[in-house]
Design a protein around this motif. Structure first.
Motif, PDB file in Angstrom:
ATOM      1  N   SER A  61      -5.347   4.113   3.231  1.00 28.21           N
ATOM      2  CA  SER A  61      -4.398   3.625   4.237  1.00 28.21           C
ATOM      3  C   SER A  61      -3.239   4.600   4.374  1.00 28.21           C
ATOM      4  O   SER A  61      -2.490   4.805   3.398  1.00 28.21           O
ATOM      5  CB  SER A  61      -3.876   2.234   3.849  1.00 28.21           C
ATOM      6  OG  SER A  61      -2.799   1.850   4.680  1.00 28.21           O
ATOM      7  N   LYS A 118      -0.634   4.131   6.371  1.00 25.59           N
ATOM      8  CA  LYS A 118       0.577   3.328   6.484  1.00 25.59           C
ATOM      9  C   LYS A 118       1.161   3.020   5.108  1.00 25.59           C
ATOM     10  O   LYS A 118       2.367   3.111   4.894  1.00 25.59           O
ATOM     11  CB  LYS A 118       0.285   2.026   7.226  1.00 25.59           C
ATOM     12  CG  LYS A 118       1.495   1.116   7.371  1.00 25.59           C
ATOM     13  CD  LYS A 118       1.123  -0.179   8.095  1.00 25.59           C
ATOM     14  CE  LYS A 118       2.327  -1.111   8.177  1.00 25.59           C
ATOM     15  NZ  LYS A 118       1.981  -2.390   8.860  1.00 25.59           N
ATOM     16  N   ASN A 119       0.299   2.651   4.163  1.00 26.57           N
ATOM     17  CA  ASN A 119       0.749   2.290   2.815  1.00 26.57           C
ATOM     18  C   ASN A 119       0.644   3.453   1.830  1.00 26.57           C
ATOM     19  O   ASN A 119       0.832   3.245   0.619  1.00 26.57           O
ATOM     20  CB  ASN A 119      -0.062   1.103   2.288  1.00 26.57           C
ATOM     21  CG  ASN A 119       0.143  -0.147   3.120  1.00 26.57           C
ATOM     22  OD1 ASN A 119       1.269  -0.519   3.438  1.00 26.57           O
ATOM     23  ND2 ASN A 119      -0.941  -0.792   3.502  1.00 26.57           N
TER      24      ASN A 119
END
Length: 792
Positions: free
Chosen positions: A477, A479-480
């Motif tokens: 991910s 985003k994370n």
């Protein structure tokens, strides 16, 4: 083509056909630049107004044969006769005045000071960032040009650029805010000349603060004392230049500049103070001292809902005074128009992200219909030509490729077609290996966005050994920041766990150069890396490591001797930065920092007999670091750190390496002991404090000679259990307090760098005292050098 572009100014007159409307612009006759907030009145009438931030005005109900009287602080008053032909596009030119205005003093008191006192008293009431919540939209436009004073240069540049600007960018954003400091700005659209897919955008606060109510106004990392901050009356000279009386309110025009013989970073300019709540209605500000780069801001505020003063337009102008040369400086003009302001909305904290600014996925694909709707200021013919000309040049020269290179360099990489070169593993140096010839290569997005495969290899010229390794990473991910990896390395590791994960953050770190005591390791590991709850950054690793010390050493524990050993461990590294903010730009999150302390935690659990591991232990390190600015005093920084190991371990797994005294590399190294040799002390538990205060230019201001003074105090304590287990190697223990203090002077000598900044050379002296004082005085003193960049 650089060095041959010209500055080209184009003023667009707003044309209105309404009856009894007179419109125009006020400009500086010599520079041809608009004069923000010029005063305008109709002769022999009570009609008066202040021009907007672009020098534009619109008088309703005035006679088409009126005589306009125009004035501006620092300029000669001018008159303009209106007639039917010019009433829709009046251009008023004012000449700069060289006469010093006489200050008006009534009864021995300066009336400007009384007004400024009321402004300071009402700061909290009028500061828009003290509202509970707000939301607004903005249109941003930035133009880059060259301002040539040589007519021949101007002609040549215009021919080269075919009458366009050098560079131009626009953006449309939406911002929301919640008291005290939650903010998020979404870039709905961005358009940049020469680029098809720009990964960056301009926002209102790129070059100036959102409002003029902060105690310190920060330009290019310099904190300037706000003239309306508490205590400013002692440091600034205020002068009431004019008073404008409207139907309801009075506007006081006040000039300000630093008082003589006051050592502080100050501003100069004009404040337009409205008697309604004694709020800032308009402001013009620029640094009082000229530097390599000058910035001027102009802000206009309006009354929202008849109650709240809120920014309406934010302009800035940046001039690179000597770049590319004095006769042809580069200038940047930026404008932000704020609209659709909503106050005290029911916003929710959980819907704010840690990103101060981010680009929408389709921000670069908005069509002409969208831009026509959101452009508050229409494009001029020169603006339109800029997109056409620079876009064609950008396509021919492939500007987007250069943008990719810049994005990668920010990540310490150099892109090739399918792989990236890891610059952090290229041509390294330390005292054990000498020069390491080699590099690292890792697959990039052209192969896969989800998987990275690569490795490194290097050869030490001095130790004549090859080092190599490889890794496989799955990006779960973006985003994370969630990554899973497996890796292997045959490499060197500096002895001691000191700061390996908590302190070595810089790409260019002098401390790496002076390392000479290393373990050779063969390490196989698994890794998990992710971010959670915005502020927590985690890195978890399972390692199996074979270690061979490259120095004379034997570890003797209860009759068992080791010269080589195996270590199996699970390690957790955590970084917690409360309310850290990021700007999502150049395809990555760029930290803007946090005003709160940052916490680092490293915990390692060694497991005996797991995968052949020889030791059972718990090893913990904690560090807390913080930097904050104190008004009129400067910047204070500290780093408090400590570590603890609960079992007896070999030398290479203990704490050492906190010293940075090396005659061959006499540079100040942050968060180390400047008078301590690199491996002078050995500990299995320790506490260190590194404290410094930077006075900036507050103490010395003698024209061009303005050294920056810093004061440092460092102290540390440590202890070592079972000293006798470590054989054939020299070390000390610091079970008493280690103390040193120092003074550092930066910018003692300045050298011009590309006409953009000065390279500042400085020096520092540190003195070691207390229990660990050396017998000879000269052995307690360390003289070191510094290197920095400055635009002042």
């Amino acid at each position: 083509m650089k060095h041959k572009f010209a500055f080209f100014v184009c003023l667009i007159m707003t044309v209105s056909y309404g009856q009894g409307v007179i419109q125009g612009t006020v400009i500086d006759k010599e520079s041809r630049q608009p004069l923000a907030f010029a005063n305008l009145s109709v002769k022999d009438s009570n009609q008066r107004m202040v021009c907007d931030v672009n020098g534009k005005f619109s008088l309703i109900g005035a006679s088409k044969n009126a005589v306009l009287v125009c004035s501006h602080v620092g300029y000669e008053k001018g008159e303009f006769h209106v007639d039917e032909k010019n009433s829709k596009a009046i251009l008023i030119e004012l000449m700069m005045s060289h006469n010093e205005l006489v200050e008006v003093v009534v009864g021995g008191d300066n009336p400007a000071n009384a007004i400024i006192s009321k402004v300071i008293a009402n700061k909290e009431l009028n500061n828009p960032e003290r509202l509970q919540t707000f939301q607004y939209s903005s249109y941003n436009k930035i133009i880059y040009d060259y301002n040539s004073q040589n007519k021949n240069d101007s002609v040549n540049i215009r021919l080269k650029l075919k009458g366009s600007h050098f560079f131009m960018m626009e953006s449309v954003t939406q911002r929301k805010f919640m008291k005290p400091d939650l903010s998020e700005e979404v870039v709905l659209a961005t358009k940049v000349s020469g680029f098809k897919n720009p990964s960056f955008a301009s926002v209102a606060t790129d070059f100036q603060p959102f409002s003029f109510y902060q105690d310190n106004i920060k330009f290019f990392n310099v904190n300037y004392l706000n003239p309306i901050s508490k205590g400013s009356l002692k440091k600034y000279k205020f002068h009431l230049e004019d008073t404008l009386i409207n139907e309801k309110d009075t506007v006081f025009i006040i000039s300000y500049k630093p008082k003589k013989h006051k050592n502080f970073d100050g501003l100069k300019g004009l404040l337009y103070i409205n008697s309604n709540k004694y709020a800032v209605q308009n402001v013009i500000a620029t640094p009082a001292e000229k530097g390599k780069i000058d910035i001027k801001i102009q802000q206009k505020y309006s009354l929202i809902e008849g109650v709240y003063w809120f920014p309406e337009q934010l302009n800035f102008a940046i001039q690179f005074n000597e770049f590319p040369k004095k006769e042809m400086p580069m200038i940047i003009d930026g404008k932000t128009y704020i609209s659709e302001v909503k106050i005290n909305l029911p916003l929710e904290k959980k819907k704010f992200s840690s990103q101060l600014a981010r680009l929408e996925e389709d921000a670069t694909t908005k069509d002409s219909v969208f831009w026509k709707k959101h452009r508050i200021e229409s494009l001029s013919s020169v603006d339109v030509k800029t997109y056409r000309v620079i876009d064609s040049i950008g396509e021919k020269m492939n500007f987007d490729i250069y943008l990719t290179y810049f994005e990668k360099i920010l990540q310490k990489k150099w892109p090739l077609k399918y792989v990236d070169i890891d610059l952090s593993k290229t041509l390294l140096y330390n005292k054990y290996e000498g020069l390491r010839i080699g590099s690292g290569f890792y697959t990039n997005e052209a192969v896969s966005k989800k998987i990275t495969l690569g490795g490194f290899m290097g050869y030490g010229v001095k130790d004549e050994l090859f080092k190599y390794g490889g890794e496989f990473v799955v990006h779960v991910s973006k985003k994370n920041e969630f990554d899973l990896g497996v890796y292997y390395q045959d490499d060197l590791m500096e002895t001691g766990g000191y700061g390996k994960d908590l302190n070595r953050k810089l790409f260019f770190d002098y401390r790496k150069f002076i390392g000479y005591q290393y373990d050779y390791i063969k390490q196989l590991g698994l890794s998990v890396h992710f971010r959670s709850f915005d502020y927590f950054l985690w890195d978890i690793r399972l390692n199996q490591t074979d270690t061979d010390p490259k120095y004379l050493y034997e570890f003797n524990d209860n009759g068992t001797s080791f010269t080589q050993y195996k270590n199996t461990s699970v390690r957790l590294n955590l970084r917690f930065a409360y309310k850290e903010k990021f700007i999502n730009s150049f395809n990555q999150n760029i930290s803007t920092g946090t005003k709160y302390p940052i916490l680092y935690l490293s915990y390692t659990r060694g497991v005996k007999n797991l995968l052949g591991g020889n030791f059972d232990y718990n090893k913990t390190e904690l560090a807390l670091e913080h930097s904050f600015y104190i008004k009129s005093l400067g910047n204070t920084s500290y780093r408090l750190e400590g570590g603890y190991i609960d079992n007896t371990l070999p030398y290479g797994l203990l704490f050492t390496g906190e010293g940075s005294y090396d005659k061959g590399v006499p540079f100040i190294m942050e968060n180390t002991f400047q008078t301590m040799a690199p491996y002078e002390f050995l500990s299995n538990r320790y506490v260190n404090l590194f404290w410094s205060h930077n006075f900036g230019g507050l103490l010395f201001k003698q024209q061009k000679f303005q050294p920056i003074l810093s004061w440092h105090n460092n102290m540390g304590w440590g202890a070592l259990s079972r000293v006798e287990t470590h054989q054939f190697i020299e070390f000390k223990t610091k079970n008493k307090l280690f103390l040193e203090t120092g003074l550092q002077l930066d910018n003692l000598i300045k050298l011009n760098y590309m006409n953009l900044a000065d390279i500042g050379f400085g020096a520092g002296g540190y003195y070691r005292y207390g229990y660990y004082t050396n017998p000879e005085f000269k052995d307690n003193v360390a003289f070191k050098f510094t290197l920095n960049f400055s635009i002042k």
